[in-house]
Design a protein around this motif. Structure first.
Motif, PDB file in Angstrom:
ATOM      1  N   TRP A 120      63.915 -15.052-155.810  1.00 45.10           N
ATOM      2  CA  TRP A 120      62.520 -15.394-156.034  1.00 45.10           C
ATOM      3  C   TRP A 120      62.167 -16.727-155.407  1.00 45.10           C
ATOM      4  O   TRP A 120      63.006 -17.621-155.313  1.00 45.10           O
ATOM      5  CB  TRP A 120      62.238 -15.486-157.538  1.00 45.10           C
ATOM      6  CG  TRP A 120      62.583 -14.243-158.277  1.00 45.10           C
ATOM      7  CD1 TRP A 120      63.781 -13.952-158.883  1.00 45.10           C
ATOM      8  CD2 TRP A 120      61.736 -13.112-158.494  1.00 45.10           C
ATOM      9  NE1 TRP A 120      63.720 -12.710-159.465  1.00 45.10           N
ATOM     10  CE2 TRP A 120      62.483 -12.174-159.251  1.00 45.10           C
ATOM     11  CE3 TRP A 120      60.424 -12.803-158.143  1.00 45.10           C
ATOM     12  CZ2 TRP A 120      61.952 -10.952-159.640  1.00 45.10           C
ATOM     13  CZ3 TRP A 120      59.905 -11.592-158.536  1.00 45.10           C
ATOM     14  CH2 TRP A 120      60.662 -10.679-159.275  1.00 45.10           C
TER      15      TRP A 120
ATOM     16  N   CYS B  51      58.813 -12.286-155.169  1.00 43.78           N
ATOM     17  CA  CYS B  51      60.081 -11.784-154.629  1.00 43.78           C
ATOM     18  C   CYS B  51      60.173 -12.107-153.140  1.00 43.78           C
ATOM     19  O   CYS B  51      59.238 -11.906-152.384  1.00 43.78           O
ATOM     20  CB  CYS B  51      60.208 -10.269-154.845  1.00 43.78           C
ATOM     21  SG  CYS B  51      61.782  -9.602-154.271  1.00 43.78           S
TER      22      CYS B  51
ATOM     23  N   LYS C  31      56.570 -12.427-160.696  1.00 39.58           N
ATOM     24  CA  LYS C  31      56.851 -12.601-162.109  1.00 39.58           C
ATOM     25  C   LYS C  31      56.374 -13.955-162.590  1.00 39.58           C
ATOM     26  O   LYS C  31      56.280 -14.911-161.829  1.00 39.58           O
ATOM     27  CB  LYS C  31      58.347 -12.426-162.404  1.00 39.58           C
ATOM     28  CG  LYS C  31      59.248 -13.543-161.918  1.00 39.58           C
ATOM     29  CD  LYS C  31      60.662 -13.346-162.483  1.00 39.58           C
ATOM     30  CE  LYS C  31      61.649 -14.360-161.915  1.00 39.58           C
ATOM     31  NZ  LYS C  31      63.018 -14.160-162.447  1.00 39.58           N
TER      32      LYS C  31
ATOM     33  N   TYR D 168      56.940  -9.303-165.506  1.00 37.08           N
ATOM     34  CA  TYR D 168      57.094  -8.738-164.172  1.00 37.08           C
ATOM     35  C   TYR D 168      55.855  -7.965-163.773  1.00 37.08           C
ATOM     36  O   TYR D 168      55.241  -7.299-164.589  1.00 37.08           O
ATOM     37  CB  TYR D 168      58.299  -7.797-164.110  1.00 37.08           C
ATOM     38  CG  TYR D 168      59.618  -8.517-164.177  1.00 37.08           C
ATOM     39  CD1 TYR D 168      60.229  -8.980-163.018  1.00 37.08           C
ATOM     40  CD2 TYR D 168      60.234  -8.751-165.394  1.00 37.08           C
ATOM     41  CE1 TYR D 168      61.427  -9.652-163.070  1.00 37.08           C
ATOM     42  CE2 TYR D 168      61.447  -9.430-165.465  1.00 37.08           C
ATOM     43  CZ  TYR D 168      62.038  -9.874-164.297  1.00 37.08           C
ATOM     44  OH  TYR D 168      63.227 -10.542-164.360  1.00 37.08           O
TER      45      TYR D 168
END
Length: 190
Positions: A94, A114, A123, A139
């Motif tokens: 991330w 991501c 997230k 998420y």
DNA sequence: CGTTTTTGACCCGCGC
DNA sequence: GCGCGGGTCAAAAACG
């Protein structure tokens, strides 16, 4: 900052439970999660969230306009865990792209995306002000690629989750399906 | 030196 | 229409 190993703190004391329905979300003290999703709570006995009416400074949940996310049909789900570290190692890579102070919350909320190209999963992470030991991870989206790091840690988390049937949400509701799918794909992620 | 974090600015939806 | 709250951008700093 150093990279901690995100390990599960107290395995036996925290029994995660899933709750769902739109209600559950609009009512949490920190004003965390938007409506219409699934939450997984690392609580043992009690029913997390889902109680009294408007907690914070006030917007009665109006069914009228759905927000962007709902229209785009992007699945979301959240869970909370007892942890001293904010960011749990879930096996994916991330990049943090923001941090914001939330109105009635003691701790800031962090935003991650991501890294994997073409993957749009995000997230959010926030520590609860009502219980500083609890961290809520939300998420958004589903990864379209395998995990890139070890998945042991996250499997540890997942193994403790207990999935409950939804409360008020009709099974024909599409969002329920989406959510179930998300959970399913999480439990069976590559 | 490439990559990630930090942090204020910006943007945008929503309620008043 | 304006202000507020929450989410994102992006430049610069920090990191390894």
């Amino acid at each position: 900052m150093e990279s901690h190993q995100a390990l599960l703190p107290s395995p036996s004391s925290s029994l995660p439970s899933i709750l769902s329905s739109s209600e559950a979300f609009s009512k949490d003290p920190d004003g965390l999660l938007p409506r219409k999703e699934l939450a997984v709570a690392a609580h043992a006995g009690e029913t997390p969230f889902r109680s009294h009416p408007e907690a914070s400074g006030g917007s009665p949940p109006s069914q009228k306009s759905e927000n962007k996310r709902e229209k785009k049909n992007i699945p979301r789900f959240a869970f909370q865990t007892r942890s001293v570290v904010d960011v749990l190692d879930d096996g994916y890579r991330w990049r943090k792209y923001g941090q914001k102070a939330v109105k009635n919350a003691k701790f800031p909320r962090s935003y991650f995306r991501c890294i994997h190209q073409g993957c749009i999963v995000k997230k959010q992470i926030q520590r609860l002000s009502t219980d500083e030991g609890l961290v809520v991870t939300t998420y958004e989206g589903v990864h379209n690629h395998p995990v890139e790091k070890s998945k042991e840690s996250f499997e540890n988390i997942l193994s403790q989750m207990q999935i409950y049937p939804s409360f008020g949400l009709p099974h024909k509701d599409s969002s329920y399906q989406t959510v179930s799918l998300t959970i399913f794909s999480m439990l069976n992620y590559f």
